[in-house]
Design a protein around this motif. Structure first.
Motif: not given
Length: 165
Positions: A9-21
């Motif tokens: 199973d593949v789970i992907s997440l894209t986050l902004p390049n910021r410490v708070e995430y």
């Protein structure tokens, strides 16, 4: 026709390049590892390793931390292991140079429960995960594998490798 490929199973997440995430990345891997049956200690190790990989990407990959760049996290859930990839499209680095910056074995200096996130990234990632592979070039990708040990016996078979692309 049967496939010889293991089920994943593949789970992907894209986050902004910021410490708070970064907490969101740790929550994702914590939930996935918990669902797979990892122990509390193993989940904490996985969260710390992923936190370090993400922190390194946020702090070193891009010139600014304004959120216009992305950090990518992908979990590959196999029956016997969790493979986590953290990647960015920022500037790469020399793995050999980064590893040579630490000349004293860390375990002679501090105990594992004294380790905190930030500043010891490569060492922690390699110490906490079973397999670690770095890909550098146009960005950096860190692949980290933790094996699920259902019998409660954990060997010390950690491997470290690199792949320059």
């Amino acid at each position: 026709m049967a496939s010889n490929q293991p089920a994943v199973d593949v789970i992907s997440l894209t986050l902004p390049n910021r410490v708070e995430y970064l907490g969101v990345a740790r929550l994702l891997v914590s939930g996935v590892a918990n669902r797979m049956g990892f122990s509390y200690e193993e989940i904490e190790d996985i969260k710390l390793a992923v936190g370090e990989a993400c922190t390194n990407a946020v702090e070193h990959a891009y010139e600014s931390e304004d959120g216009t760049y992305s950090l990518h996290l992908v979990c590959h859930v196999y029956e016997d292991r969790l493979l986590i990839e953290v990647s960015d499209q920022g500037k790469g680095f020399s793995i050999e140079d980064a590893q040579q910056q630490r000349t004293t074995p860390l375990m002679e200096v501090m105990e594992e429960d004294e380790l905190e996130e930030g500043g010891l990234g490569l060492f922690l990632i390699q110490a906490l995960m079973d397999e670690v592979v770095f890909h550098t070039g146009a960005g950096v990708s860190v692949s980290m594998t933790k094996y699920l040990r259902r019998d409660g016996v954990a060997g010390d078979d950690r491997t470290i490798s690199k792949n320059q692309i």
